[in-house]
Design a protein around this motif. Structure first.
Motif, short mmCIF file in Angstrom:
data_model
loop_
_atom_site.label_atom_id
_atom_site.label_comp_id
_atom_site.label_asym_id
_atom_site.label_seq_id
_atom_site.Cartn_x
_atom_site.Cartn_y
_atom_site.Cartn_z
N LEU A 1 62.99 -39.08 -1.47
CA LEU A 1 63.70 -39.85 -2.49
C LEU A 1 63.49 -41.34 -2.31
CD1 LEU A 1 67.08 -37.87 -2.60
CD2 LEU A 1 64.95 -37.43 -3.85
N ALA A 2 63.63 -41.82 -1.07
CA ALA A 2 63.55 -43.26 -0.84
C ALA A 2 62.18 -43.82 -1.19
CB ALA A 2 63.89 -43.57 0.62
N SER B 1 65.15 -38.98 -8.70
CA SER B 1 65.46 -39.24 -7.29
C SER B 1 66.78 -39.99 -7.15
CB SER B 1 64.32 -40.05 -6.66
OG SER B 1 63.13 -39.28 -6.63
N LEU B 2 67.05 -40.94 -8.03
CA LEU B 2 68.31 -41.67 -7.98
C LEU B 2 69.50 -40.74 -8.21
CD1 LEU B 2 67.39 -44.95 -9.90
CD2 LEU B 2 67.93 -44.75 -7.47
N ALA C 1 70.15 -38.74 -5.22
CA ALA C 1 70.75 -39.55 -4.16
C ALA C 1 72.16 -40.01 -4.50
CB ALA C 1 69.86 -40.76 -3.88
N ARG D 1 73.03 -42.03 -7.00
CA ARG D 1 73.03 -43.40 -7.55
C ARG D 1 72.95 -43.31 -9.08
NH1 ARG D 1 68.30 -45.79 -3.78
NH2 ARG D 1 68.50 -47.62 -5.17
#
Length: 699
Positions: free
Chosen positions: A503-504, A537-538, A541, A543
């Motif tokens: 993800l990062a 991905s955000l 996570a 976000r």
């Protein structure tokens, strides 16, 4: 349930043959029920029509319907399993061999598979049929072929020409051959009627043609020019002149072979030089084509472009071409036997390779245009156009693979990324890209693009090792080329991060992408895909608000350009974020928007994801029966794809939680009833109800 084509108006139903096929499958003989019936017979005898009539009669007895697979356009057996899968409601998104996927899909189904025109692929058909019958006890296969498949347990029915009575038979007018001739004559000649005076000539004509349906239809087209008596007399002359020109002994074959050869040969002889030339050149088309495509491929020496429309019309009037209206346009196609005759003449005049190159070049140009304009307002039109051209895209690809010089195979397969990815042909796309990459290994910009295109497909298939391999080569080659190739390599590397679940790194790469001047350039797939990967991905996570800000930018960019496919992916991710934030109505609206587009494009993974999001929204708002029904409908779709929730861990977990909550709220019995209702309804009917509940009855 099924995909059987509508019968042509005004046909004879061949009741005796249909009844015999039914008896074979039902086991009304000492041999027991058949699992494979092959209809054999000369070209033009009506095998396809008999098979379709029999399949229509048998269809109600098969829980999962009757499905037609047209094999004439295929050049090689390697794509046979793919063609069967594409005819069925099956678009597998796994890396397993398609024959294994088919076997598993059919294992618990009761289904009739109609394989039409097997003679050029008999060995491959035999292997596939044996494997599928072994795996699926409820499967029955009805095949048409000029040669038997030679499979254990195969029952063979020889389709004979239509029976023809004696001229003085009082029932002559109701005989199938005479009925067919009368129907086609009525279509060809305005005001045509049968009188007592000309009925004997009609019967004599049918007898002269040995009751062969194709020969009868070709002869009927000549009744525009000649009365039936004169037509019959002239055909008698043609048999005398043309009947023995091939040197084949008459006792070595059934008499109707001569009838077919002579009638097609006479039809060819009566064509003008321009009509004969166009007939030959049109034989390069594997499927249907429109007038503009015929002009682009076939105009040239001795056949000016301005003549093509009129010559197409003349060939249609002579029954050489079949006319197919399609919405606001029209298309043409040839029967296999007519195409074979034209192909023989094309080889004879030395134009075979030239026309196949022109055919290939036309579809390469079409692919390039689609490549350049897919990200824009015409995606639905491109979907319709390219799916209509599917047979000829395959033919162009097959030709390109035999002549890889000039990187045409790589360029064609790579330019078709939008067809493979955006129109739901992921596995077939990977097959052709793998083939092109194998036959043309020299470093080139075309190879980089093909690696990039293949990377998108193996991402959909969840094949991380293959994706890593493609990405590594793409990056290595691109380092020595230009900015465009390096952007393809960067996009392929981002897909690796996405499939790894990093993800990062995914978010970091997308941030770097967004820092470029992509907003000022023509919109392409690369930044849109990056936004989808990054927002996914955000959301994973947690976000959510950051994801929504990026999704707003994605939607705005797509809306400015009229793009729908990638916007629909954004709508799905937006639904995920809204669900997590407890904004269930907004989640429902975005999931419906995604489903509308993905279903229109027959993009299975996107449709399945949208259905999952709708089910979660329904559970969250207390509409638990609707949620169970949606879960059943989604399950039905995932079964055609072979990879539930596309294997995405977050979506799999969300599905399991939704199932558990819905079942606990409804109770096991009520949940199962609603789930089974969604699982068994026709998929398209179910989705139509979701998208427009006021226009369709409730499930």
């Amino acid at each position: 349930m099924g995909n059987l084509t509508e019968p042509r108006t005004g046909t004879v139903d061949r009741q005796a043959e249909v009844a015999e096929i039914q008896k074979m499958f039902e086991g009304a003989s000492h041999e027991g029920p058949a699992r494979l019936v092959t209809l054999t017979g000369v070209g033009g005898v009506g095998k396809t029509r008999v098979a379709l009539n029999a399949a229509a009669a048998l269809q109600p007895r098969f829980r999962d319907g009757a499905w037609l697979v047209e094999l004439a356009p295929l050049n090689r057996g390697a794509v046979l399993a793919l063609a069967i899968a594409e005819a069925l409601p099956l678009a597998d998104q796994t890396t397993r061999p398609m024959i294994d996927v088919l076997a598993e899909y059919l294992a618990d189904r009761e289904l009739l598979l109609v394989l039409d025109t097997c003679e050029h692929l008999t060995d491959d058909c035999a292997l596939v049929v044996e494997a599928l019958l072994r795996a699926a006890s409820g499967l029955r296969v009805l095949a048409t072929s000029r040669r038997v498949l030679d499979v254990v347990g195969e029952r063979v029915l020889s389709v004979e020409p239509l029976p023809v009575p004696e001229a003085d038979d009082a029932r002559a007018g109701t005989a199938d051959a005479v009925v067919l001739l009368t129907l086609r004559a009525t279509e060809a000649v305005s005001g045509f009627t049968v009188t007592d005076a000309d009925r004997p000539d009609l019967v004599r004509l049918c007898r002269r043609l040995d009751g062969l349906p194709l020969a009868i239809e070709l002869a009927a087209a000549r009744l525009r020019d000649l009365p039936v008596g004169e037509l019959t007399a002239r055909l008698d002359d043609r048999f005398a002149v043309l009947g023995d020109t091939d040197g084949i002994a008459r006792d070595a074959e059934p008499p109707w072979h001569q009838a077919l050869r002579t009638t097609i040969g006479w039809s060819h002889e009566l064509c003008t030089p321009a009509e004969r030339l166009l007939w030959a050149r049109l034989s390069v088309f594997a499927g249907s084509f429109d007038a503009e495509t015929a002009l682009q491929v076939c105009a040239g020496d001795h056949l000016p472009a301005r003549q093509i429309p009129a010559v197409l019309g003349a060939l249609r009037e002579k029954s050489i071409l079949m006319w197919q209206p399609t919405g606001n346009s029209e298309r043409y196609r040839m029967l296999d036997t007519i195409r074979e005759y034209g192909a023989h003449w094309l080889r004879g005049i030395g134009e075979d390779d030239t026309l196949r190159r022109r055919h290939r070049d036309h579809y390469l140009a079409l692919a390039r245009r689609g490549d350049a304009t897919w990200i824009g307002p015409e995606q639905f039109a491109w979907y319709d156009r390219m799916t209509a051209e599917h047979d000829d895209l395959r033919a162009a690809l097959e030709y390109s693979l035999t002549e890889p010089e000039g990187h045409t195979a790589l360029e064609l397969t790579g330019s078709l990324w939008f067809f493979w990815h955006g129109c739901g042909f992921v596995k077939e796309g990977r097959y052709y890209l793998d083939q092109a990459l194998a036959v043309d290994t020299a470093p080139s910009p075309a190879r980089v693009k093909a690696l990039y295109a293949c990377g998108q497909l193996v991402l959909f298939l969840g094949d991380l090792p293959a994706l890593e391999e493609r990405a590594a080569e793409c990056t290595a080659l691109a380092a020595h080329l230009g900015d465009t190739e390096r952007s393809y390599a960067a996009a392929t590397e981002l897909r690796v991060l996405q499939l790894r679940g990093d993800l990062a790194q995914t978010v970091s790469r997308v941030e770097a992408q967004l820092a470029t001047d992509w907003r000022e350039e023509p919109l392409t797939l690369i930044p849109l895909s990056a936004l989808v990967y990054g927002t996914h991905s955000l959301v994973a996570a947690g976000r959510f608000e950051e994801a929504i800000a990026w999704l707003d930018e994605l939607s705005a960019a797509c809306d400015r350009n009229g793009e729908r496919s990638m916007r629909a992916w954004g709508d799905f991710v937006r639904a995920q974020a809204e669900l997590a934030l407890g904004r269930f109505q907004e989640a429902d609206e975005h999931a419906r928007a995604a489903l509308l587009v993905k279903h229109r494009l027959r993009e299975g993974v996107g449709s399945g994801m949208a259905l999952e999001a709708l089910a979660r929204a329904a559970t969250a708002t207390g509409q638990r029966r609707d949620a169970a029904w949606l879960l059943g409908l989604a399950t039905q779709l995932w079964e055609t794809l072979g990879r539930p929730q596309a294997g995405v861990p977050a979506v799999v977990a969300a599905r399991q939680a939704c199932e558990r909550q819905t079942r606990e709220a409804l109770g096991a019995y009520a949940y199962q009833r609603a789930f089974d209702s969604g699982r068994t309804i026709d998929l398209h009917t179910g989705i139509a109800h979701i998208l427009n509940p006021s226009a369709t009855p409730p499930p």
